[in-house]
Design a protein around this motif. Structure first.
Motif, PDB file in Angstrom:
ATOM      1  N   SER A 123       1.040  -1.051  -0.153  1.00  0.00           N
ATOM      2  CA  SER A 123       0.186   0.045   0.061  1.00  0.00           C
ATOM      3  C   SER A 123       0.819   1.208  -0.007  1.00  0.00           C
ATOM      4  CB  SER A 123      -0.903  -0.193   1.280  1.00  0.00           C
ATOM      5  OG  SER A 123      -1.663   1.084   1.197  1.00  0.00           O
ATOM      6  N   PHE A 124       0.499   2.000  -0.971  1.00  0.00           N
ATOM      7  CA  PHE A 124       1.424   3.317  -1.001  1.00  0.00           C
ATOM      8  C   PHE A 124       0.197   4.578  -0.537  1.00  0.00           C
ATOM      9  CE2 PHE A 124       4.033   1.039  -3.868  1.00  0.00           C
ATOM     10  CZ  PHE A 124       5.010   1.217  -2.976  1.00  0.00           C
ATOM     11  N   LYS A 125      -0.655   4.260   0.064  1.00  0.00           N
ATOM     12  CA  LYS A 125      -1.637   5.299   0.596  1.00  0.00           C
ATOM     13  C   LYS A 125      -1.213   6.252   1.403  1.00  0.00           C
ATOM     14  CE  LYS A 125      -5.894   5.378   3.296  1.00  0.00           C
ATOM     15  NZ  LYS A 125      -7.375   5.084   2.717  1.00  0.00           N
ATOM     16  N   GLU A 126      -1.453   7.356   0.725  1.00  0.00           N
ATOM     17  CA  GLU A 126      -0.823   8.788   1.636  1.00  0.00           C
ATOM     18  C   GLU A 126       0.606   8.807   1.946  1.00  0.00           C
ATOM     19  OE1 GLU A 126      -3.311  10.743   5.023  1.00  0.00           O
ATOM     20  OE2 GLU A 126      -4.311   8.465   5.021  1.00  0.00           O
ATOM     21  N   SER A 127       1.326   8.352   1.065  1.00  0.00           N
ATOM     22  CA  SER A 127       2.504   8.339   0.851  1.00  0.00           C
ATOM     23  C   SER A 127       3.503   9.415   0.225  1.00  0.00           C
ATOM     24  CB  SER A 127       3.292   7.041   0.416  1.00  0.00           C
ATOM     25  OG  SER A 127       2.585   6.701  -1.061  1.00  0.00           O
ATOM     26  N   SER A 128       2.642  10.502  -0.210  1.00  0.00           N
ATOM     27  CA  SER A 128       3.106  11.618  -0.803  1.00  0.00           C
ATOM     28  C   SER A 128       3.978  11.236  -2.211  1.00  0.00           C
ATOM     29  CB  SER A 128       4.190  12.513   0.128  1.00  0.00           C
ATOM     30  OG  SER A 128       3.572  12.676   1.077  1.00  0.00           O
ATOM     31  N   ARG A 129       3.600  10.214  -3.055  1.00  0.00           N
ATOM     32  CA  ARG A 129       4.035  10.135  -4.096  1.00  0.00           C
ATOM     33  C   ARG A 129       3.472  10.992  -5.318  1.00  0.00           C
ATOM     34  NH1 ARG A 129       8.251   8.132  -2.183  1.00  0.00           N
ATOM     35  NH2 ARG A 129       7.808   6.462  -0.684  1.00  0.00           N
ATOM     36  N   THR A 130       4.177  11.272  -6.244  1.00  0.00           N
ATOM     37  CA  THR A 130       3.808  12.411  -7.280  1.00  0.00           C
ATOM     38  C   THR A 130       4.448  11.562  -8.690  1.00  0.00           C
ATOM     39  OG1 THR A 130       5.700  13.521  -7.213  1.00  0.00           O
ATOM     40  CG2 THR A 130       3.974  14.382  -6.010  1.00  0.00           C
ATOM     41  N   GLY A 131       3.982  12.308  -9.604  1.00  0.00           N
ATOM     42  CA  GLY A 131       4.308  11.880 -11.114  1.00  0.00           C
ATOM     43  C   GLY A 131       3.337  10.981 -11.716  1.00  0.00           C
ATOM     44  N   VAL A 132       3.913  10.342 -12.774  1.00  0.00           N
ATOM     45  CA  VAL A 132       2.766   9.183 -13.395  1.00  0.00           C
ATOM     46  C   VAL A 132       2.920   8.062 -12.661  1.00  0.00           C
ATOM     47  CG1 VAL A 132       2.527   8.152 -15.713  1.00  0.00           C
ATOM     48  CG2 VAL A 132       3.317  10.598 -15.550  1.00  0.00           C
ATOM     49  N   ILE A 133       1.932   7.203 -12.775  1.00  0.00           N
ATOM     50  CA  ILE A 133       1.994   5.875 -12.266  1.00  0.00           C
ATOM     51  C   ILE A 133       2.664   4.880 -13.320  1.00  0.00           C
ATOM     52  CG2 ILE A 133       0.433   3.822 -11.510  1.00  0.00           C
ATOM     53  CD1 ILE A 133      -1.662   5.847 -10.717  1.00  0.00           C
ATOM     54  N   PRO A 134       3.791   4.220 -12.691  1.00  0.00           N
ATOM     55  CA  PRO A 134       4.530   3.457 -13.771  1.00  0.00           C
ATOM     56  C   PRO A 134       3.866   2.073 -14.248  1.00  0.00           C
ATOM     57  CG  PRO A 134       5.620   3.544 -11.562  1.00  0.00           C
ATOM     58  CD  PRO A 134       4.165   4.038 -11.317  1.00  0.00           C
ATOM     59  N   SER A 135       3.955   2.087 -15.486  1.00  0.00           N
ATOM     60  CA  SER A 135       3.159   1.000 -16.369  1.00  0.00           C
ATOM     61  C   SER A 135       3.493  -0.411 -15.724  1.00  0.00           C
ATOM     62  CB  SER A 135       2.953   1.430 -17.585  1.00  0.00           C
ATOM     63  OG  SER A 135       4.595   1.373 -18.080  1.00  0.00           O
ATOM     64  N   TRP A 136       4.695  -0.392 -15.487  1.00  0.00           N
ATOM     65  CA  TRP A 136       5.318  -1.670 -14.932  1.00  0.00           C
ATOM     66  C   TRP A 136       4.569  -2.457 -13.850  1.00  0.00           C
ATOM     67  CZ3 TRP A 136       6.662  -2.310  -9.973  1.00  0.00           C
ATOM     68  CH2 TRP A 136       7.046  -1.245  -9.349  1.00  0.00           C
ATOM     69  N   ILE A 137       3.870  -1.585 -13.143  1.00  0.00           N
ATOM     70  CA  ILE A 137       2.927  -2.470 -12.187  1.00  0.00           C
ATOM     71  C   ILE A 137       2.125  -3.301 -12.520  1.00  0.00           C
ATOM     72  CG2 ILE A 137       1.220  -1.804 -10.359  1.00  0.00           C
ATOM     73  CD1 ILE A 137       2.543   0.571  -9.801  1.00  0.00           C
ATOM     74  N   GLY A 138       1.682  -2.910 -13.758  1.00  0.00           N
ATOM     75  CA  GLY A 138       0.496  -3.882 -14.550  1.00  0.00           C
ATOM     76  C   GLY A 138       1.255  -5.012 -15.086  1.00  0.00           C
ATOM     77  N   THR A 139       2.415  -4.977 -15.545  1.00  0.00           N
ATOM     78  CA  THR A 139       3.041  -6.024 -16.307  1.00  0.00           C
ATOM     79  C   THR A 139       3.974  -6.898 -15.201  1.00  0.00           C
ATOM     80  OG1 THR A 139       4.934  -4.712 -16.765  1.00  0.00           O
ATOM     81  CG2 THR A 139       3.128  -5.057 -18.300  1.00  0.00           C
ATOM     82  N   GLN A 140       4.495  -6.297 -14.080  1.00  0.00           N
ATOM     83  CA  GLN A 140       5.251  -7.297 -13.251  1.00  0.00           C
ATOM     84  C   GLN A 140       4.866  -7.579 -11.924  1.00  0.00           C
ATOM     85  OE1 GLN A 140       9.153  -5.166 -13.081  1.00  0.00           O
ATOM     86  NE2 GLN A 140       9.251  -4.775 -15.130  1.00  0.00           N
ATOM     87  N   LEU A 141       3.353  -7.224 -11.681  1.00  0.00           N
ATOM     88  CA  LEU A 141       2.832  -7.501 -10.496  1.00  0.00           C
ATOM     89  C   LEU A 141       1.616  -8.201 -10.595  1.00  0.00           C
ATOM     90  CD1 LEU A 141       3.677  -4.275  -8.396  1.00  0.00           C
ATOM     91  CD2 LEU A 141       4.909  -6.091  -8.383  1.00  0.00           C
ATOM     92  N   SER A 142       1.615  -9.445 -11.572  1.00  0.00           N
ATOM     93  CA  SER A 142       0.442 -10.103 -12.100  1.00  0.00           C
ATOM     94  C   SER A 142      -0.400 -10.489 -10.942  1.00  0.00           C
ATOM     95  CB  SER A 142       0.731 -10.926 -13.203  1.00  0.00           C
ATOM     96  OG  SER A 142       1.705 -11.811 -12.549  1.00  0.00           O
ATOM     97  N   ASN A 143       0.289 -10.998  -9.691  1.00  0.00           N
ATOM     98  CA  ASN A 143      -0.552 -11.624  -8.727  1.00  0.00           C
ATOM     99  C   ASN A 143      -0.943 -10.655  -7.425  1.00  0.00           C
ATOM    100  OD1 ASN A 143      -0.350 -14.465  -9.621  1.00  0.00           O
ATOM    101  ND2 ASN A 143       1.796 -14.352  -8.799  1.00  0.00           N
ATOM    102  N   LEU A 144      -0.756  -9.370  -7.642  1.00  0.00           N
ATOM    103  CA  LEU A 144      -1.442  -8.197  -6.713  1.00  0.00           C
ATOM    104  C   LEU A 144      -2.846  -8.607  -6.568  1.00  0.00           C
ATOM    105  CD1 LEU A 144       0.168  -5.947  -5.591  1.00  0.00           C
ATOM    106  CD2 LEU A 144      -0.492  -4.541  -7.032  1.00  0.00           C
ATOM    107  N   LEU A 145      -3.161  -8.540  -5.442  1.00  0.00           N
ATOM    108  CA  LEU A 145      -4.554  -8.567  -4.781  1.00  0.00           C
ATOM    109  C   LEU A 145      -5.184  -7.206  -4.559  1.00  0.00           C
ATOM    110  CD1 LEU A 145      -4.712 -11.448  -2.269  1.00  0.00           C
ATOM    111  CD2 LEU A 145      -5.102 -11.512  -4.817  1.00  0.00           C
TER     112      LEU A 145
END
Length: 167
Positions: free
Chosen positions: A1-23
């Motif tokens: 979880s990155f909730k309220e973690s002050s992250r900025t920018g564009v969400i990286p597309s690799w999340i969708g390709t490399q974390l396929s078992n994410l719930l």
């Protein structure tokens, strides 16, 4: 979880390709900008997607309709546009396993050109005039993974590990 973690920018597309078992993907309450990556449609196991309270814009990617295990989708308080009909809705009914869907589909009461999602099935429709639309503690701090007997861990990452999340 990155909730309220002050992250900025564009969400990286690799999340969708490399974390396929994410719930669970919780990016709620950050400063992410740009579109929702279409690669999120490859997260075939994903059950909970919380992208609310960011600065995301553009169309809801049609690839998200591939998330057949999705139970919770929070897109409110962004600048998204599009039509949820056919992706997540069959008229007023949610499709598949989806039981909660929040988006910016409320009527702001004027003729503003604020982004809106056409969502006949949303369980909560927010608008820019209502800044507390999704502020109920139960909803804003929803811990859905507990229902699966998993505890949510909060991780602190240094700047080196999070370079891909920064602009």
């Amino acid at each position: 979880s990155f909730k309220e973690s002050s992250r900025t920018g564009v969400i990286p597309s690799w999340i969708g390709t490399q974390l396929s078992n994410l719930l669970l993907l919780d990016l709620d309450m950050n400063g992410f900008e740009g579109p929702i990556p279409s690669t999120f449609g490859e997260l075939s196991e994903l059950r909970f997607l919380l992208l609310n309270r960011n600065k995301l814009e553009g169309n809801i990617p049609p690839q998200l309709a591939n998330l057949t295990n999705l139970q919770l989708l929070l897109l409110d308080e962004n600048k998204l546009v599009g039509d949820a009909e056919g992706l997540f809705c069959d008229g007023p009914n949610l499709l598949g396993n989806l039981s909660e869907f929040y988006s910016d589909c409320g009527d702001s009461g004027d003729d503003s050109s604020s982004p809106q999602v056409n969502c006949p099935c949303c369980t909560l429709c927010c608008d820019e005039a209502n800044t507390t639309c999704n502020d109920d503690l139960l909803l804003a701090n929803y811990e859905p993974i507990w229902e699966l007997s998993f505890g949510r861990r909060k991780w602190d990452f240094g700047s080196d590990e999070m370079d891909d999340f920064a602009v």
